[in-house]
Scaffold this active site. Sequence first.
Site, PDB file in Angstrom:
ATOM      1  N   ASN A   1       5.384   0.138   6.603  1.00  0.00           N
ATOM      2  CA  ASN A   1       4.175  -1.412   6.367  1.00  0.00           C
ATOM      3  C   ASN A   1       4.169  -1.961   7.647  1.00  0.00           C
ATOM      4  O   ASN A   1       5.791  -2.824   8.298  1.00  0.00           O
ATOM      5  CB  ASN A   1       4.838  -1.712   5.711  1.00  0.00           C
TER       6      ASN A   1
ATOM      7  N   CYS B   1      -0.630  -8.296   1.583  1.00  0.00           N
ATOM      8  CA  CYS B   1       0.363  -7.633   1.401  1.00  0.00           C
ATOM      9  C   CYS B   1       1.948  -8.308   0.637  1.00  0.00           C
ATOM     10  O   CYS B   1       2.561  -9.409   1.667  1.00  0.00           O
ATOM     11  CB  CYS B   1       0.794  -6.823   2.198  1.00  0.00           C
TER      12      CYS B   1
ATOM     13  N   ASN C   1      -5.601  -8.799  -1.920  1.00  0.00           N
ATOM     14  CA  ASN C   1      -5.255  -7.232  -2.831  1.00  0.00           C
ATOM     15  C   ASN C   1      -5.583  -7.157  -4.069  1.00  0.00           C
ATOM     16  O   ASN C   1      -5.119  -7.616  -4.689  1.00  0.00           O
ATOM     17  CB  ASN C   1      -4.042  -7.738  -2.534  1.00  0.00           C
TER      18      ASN C   1
ATOM     19  N   CYS D   1       5.123  -3.286  -4.921  1.00  0.00           N
ATOM     20  CA  CYS D   1       4.113  -4.075  -4.703  1.00  0.00           C
ATOM     21  C   CYS D   1       4.305  -5.041  -4.872  1.00  0.00           C
ATOM     22  O   CYS D   1       4.298  -5.660  -6.195  1.00  0.00           O
ATOM     23  CB  CYS D   1       2.328  -3.036  -4.783  1.00  0.00           C
TER      24      CYS D   1
END
Length: 270
Positions: free
Chosen positions: A181, A208, A22, A83
């Site tokens: 998501n 993620c 990521n 995030c």
Amino acid sequence: MLNNTPSDQQHTHFYKYQGAGNDFVLVDNRSLKFQYKDNNIVLQLCDRRFGVGSDGLMLLQDHPDYDFEMLYFNADGRLGSMCGNGGRCIVAFAKHLGIIDTETNFLAVDGPHYAKISAEGNWVELQMIDVQDIENDGSAYVLNTGSPHYVDQVSDLKDMDVFSRGKEIRNNSTYKAEGINVNFVEDKGDHLFVRTFERGVEDETYACGTGVTAVALAMAKAHDQKGSLKTDITVLGGKLRIEFDYDGKDFSNIFLCGPAELVFEGDVKL
């Protein structure tokens, strides 16, 4: 853009970090010179052909009550929700800048976060928000771990068309307006294998953080596992671990653990 006047344009120094694949562009914005009101700037930086290339952009800024503040932008240029892997990467970035040593308390869009980082600066354990509510959408689970997530148990995940299936769920009538998501999980016995379609990126990503956190919690509920738990998760970009307490109702002391590494740094004129 730092300034709209061509003669006054300056180079922006950036850092590229990745956490289990990521990847993010990070900017030290304690001077507040980086103006982020224009979405096109973020789009340009995140573009993998015409920019630096990343899943998102983060600004590290001063905050009077915390070590620093994290501002996260999705690759589509919009301010994003929390995030997890980005949070781990910005902690490593803060250590690189000398702002923190081995522990930190910082502010993100979903509130304050505590994190621990290794002396080498490449392994971060980030505390996530507590979670109480997990809902069902058919056989899937829906929950918020700082960002909204859909968790679906599948088989043969390695060969699944995650992009098409994830895009379809993310854009159905239930989730299209706010977005969600979409995580697909396969139980491998000693670990969970997870692939995720991320809103904002609008594509599958290599990892993620809030997604694997959501998966670990949802699977604990699905299998009625209680106590102090550790869940090992493999994603396309590597391995992560989720640690948490679950009493059958509430999830607390949730930590997202994994690598966070500086890839390169440079200067760019926008």
